[in-house]
Scaffold this motif. Structure first.
Motif, PDB file in Angstrom:
ATOM      1  N   THR A 167       6.070   1.637   9.345  1.00  0.00           N
ATOM      2  CA  THR A 167       6.224   0.254   9.788  1.00  0.00           C
ATOM      3  C   THR A 167       5.318   0.037   8.457  1.00  0.00           C
ATOM      4  O   THR A 167       4.394  -0.139   8.285  1.00  0.00           O
ATOM      5  CB  THR A 167       5.734  -0.292  10.773  1.00  0.00           C
ATOM      6  OG1 THR A 167       4.387  -0.204  11.135  1.00  0.00           O
ATOM      7  CG2 THR A 167       6.412   1.060  12.087  1.00  0.00           C
ATOM      8  N   ALA A 168       5.659  -1.397   8.721  1.00  0.00           N
ATOM      9  CA  ALA A 168       4.793  -2.202   7.193  1.00  0.00           C
ATOM     10  C   ALA A 168       3.771  -2.501   8.026  1.00  0.00           C
ATOM     11  O   ALA A 168       2.058  -2.688   7.144  1.00  0.00           O
ATOM     12  CB  ALA A 168       4.970  -4.185   7.642  1.00  0.00           C
ATOM     13  N   ASN A 169       3.259  -2.557   9.282  1.00  0.00           N
ATOM     14  CA  ASN A 169       1.076  -2.421   9.901  1.00  0.00           C
ATOM     15  C   ASN A 169       1.425  -1.124   9.378  1.00  0.00           C
ATOM     16  O   ASN A 169      -0.472  -1.329   8.726  1.00  0.00           O
ATOM     17  CB  ASN A 169       1.779  -2.286  11.364  1.00  0.00           C
ATOM     18  CG  ASN A 169       1.855  -3.755  11.451  1.00  0.00           C
ATOM     19  OD1 ASN A 169       1.607  -5.100  10.641  1.00  0.00           O
ATOM     20  ND2 ASN A 169       2.704  -4.221  12.905  1.00  0.00           N
ATOM     21  N   GLU A 170       1.388  -0.471   9.616  1.00  0.00           N
ATOM     22  CA  GLU A 170       0.992   0.962   9.072  1.00  0.00           C
ATOM     23  C   GLU A 170       1.147   1.128   7.053  1.00  0.00           C
ATOM     24  O   GLU A 170      -0.070   1.739   6.803  1.00  0.00           O
ATOM     25  CB  GLU A 170       1.863   1.864   9.132  1.00  0.00           C
ATOM     26  CG  GLU A 170       2.009   2.594  10.937  1.00  0.00           C
ATOM     27  CD  GLU A 170       3.039   3.189  10.929  1.00  0.00           C
ATOM     28  OE1 GLU A 170       3.045   4.468  12.385  1.00  0.00           O
ATOM     29  OE2 GLU A 170       4.059   3.852  10.181  1.00  0.00           O
ATOM     30  N   ILE A 171       1.999   0.648   6.542  1.00  0.00           N
ATOM     31  CA  ILE A 171       1.442   0.172   5.561  1.00  0.00           C
ATOM     32  C   ILE A 171       0.526  -0.494   5.190  1.00  0.00           C
ATOM     33  O   ILE A 171      -0.422  -0.103   4.049  1.00  0.00           O
ATOM     34  CB  ILE A 171       3.063   0.186   4.426  1.00  0.00           C
ATOM     35  CG1 ILE A 171       3.841   0.889   4.526  1.00  0.00           C
ATOM     36  CG2 ILE A 171       2.410  -0.648   2.667  1.00  0.00           C
ATOM     37  CD1 ILE A 171       5.062   0.438   4.543  1.00  0.00           C
ATOM     38  N   ALA A 172       0.194  -1.680   5.676  1.00  0.00           N
ATOM     39  CA  ALA A 172      -1.319  -2.834   5.606  1.00  0.00           C
ATOM     40  C   ALA A 172      -1.822  -2.174   5.748  1.00  0.00           C
ATOM     41  O   ALA A 172      -3.170  -1.916   5.215  1.00  0.00           O
ATOM     42  CB  ALA A 172      -0.757  -4.155   6.077  1.00  0.00           C
ATOM     43  N   VAL A 222      -3.414  -4.631   2.513  1.00  0.00           N
ATOM     44  CA  VAL A 222      -2.977  -5.055   2.162  1.00  0.00           C
ATOM     45  C   VAL A 222      -2.072  -5.376   3.820  1.00  0.00           C
ATOM     46  O   VAL A 222      -2.091  -5.561   4.505  1.00  0.00           O
ATOM     47  CB  VAL A 222      -1.486  -5.487   1.603  1.00  0.00           C
ATOM     48  CG1 VAL A 222      -0.415  -6.500   1.055  1.00  0.00           C
ATOM     49  CG2 VAL A 222      -2.244  -4.588   0.099  1.00  0.00           C
ATOM     50  N   HIS A 223      -1.526  -7.392   3.409  1.00  0.00           N
ATOM     51  CA  HIS A 223      -1.311  -8.525   4.781  1.00  0.00           C
ATOM     52  C   HIS A 223       0.299  -7.440   4.764  1.00  0.00           C
ATOM     53  O   HIS A 223       0.988  -7.650   3.851  1.00  0.00           O
ATOM     54  CB  HIS A 223      -1.457  -9.389   4.880  1.00  0.00           C
ATOM     55  CG  HIS A 223      -0.986  -9.731   6.182  1.00  0.00           C
ATOM     56  ND1 HIS A 223       0.040 -11.045   7.044  1.00  0.00           N
ATOM     57  CD2 HIS A 223      -2.527 -10.798   6.877  1.00  0.00           C
ATOM     58  CE1 HIS A 223       0.125 -11.446   7.492  1.00  0.00           C
ATOM     59  NE2 HIS A 223      -1.604 -10.987   8.334  1.00  0.00           N
ATOM     60  N   PRO A 224       0.621  -7.359   6.173  1.00  0.00           N
ATOM     61  CA  PRO A 224       2.555  -7.098   6.326  1.00  0.00           C
ATOM     62  C   PRO A 224       3.025  -7.967   6.326  1.00  0.00           C
ATOM     63  O   PRO A 224       3.626  -8.069   5.428  1.00  0.00           O
ATOM     64  CB  PRO A 224       2.485  -6.970   7.726  1.00  0.00           C
ATOM     65  CG  PRO A 224       0.482  -6.549   8.019  1.00  0.00           C
ATOM     66  CD  PRO A 224       0.637  -7.137   7.306  1.00  0.00           C
ATOM     67  N   THR A 225       2.909  -9.471   5.392  1.00  0.00           N
ATOM     68  CA  THR A 225       3.537 -10.409   5.381  1.00  0.00           C
ATOM     69  C   THR A 225       3.959 -10.485   3.798  1.00  0.00           C
ATOM     70  O   THR A 225       5.098 -10.832   2.637  1.00  0.00           O
ATOM     71  CB  THR A 225       3.105 -11.783   5.711  1.00  0.00           C
ATOM     72  OG1 THR A 225       2.873 -11.813   7.046  1.00  0.00           O
ATOM     73  CG2 THR A 225       4.340 -13.475   4.835  1.00  0.00           C
TER      74      THR A 225
END
Length: 52
Positions: free
Chosen positions: A26-31, A36-39
């Protein structure tokens, strides 16, 4: 207090965007992994998809 902006290399942006495109995390896991911020990840992913 004005801090300096973070600068990310093109290689790192591409690597993160590819991970987001693959969809294994997920974007949150990568962030959390890269700090880095998910946005920001969503913006890089969108830019990468437009360039194709």
């Amino acid at each position: 207090m004005a801090g300096s902006r973070k600068r990310y290399s093109s290689d790192l942006k591409a690597k993160i965007a590819l991970e987001a495109i693959r969809g294994n995390k997920t974007a949150n896991e990568i962030a959390a992994e890269y700090g880095v911020h998910p946005t920001q990840i969503a913006q890089w992913k969108k830019q990468a998809l437009v360039l194709q």
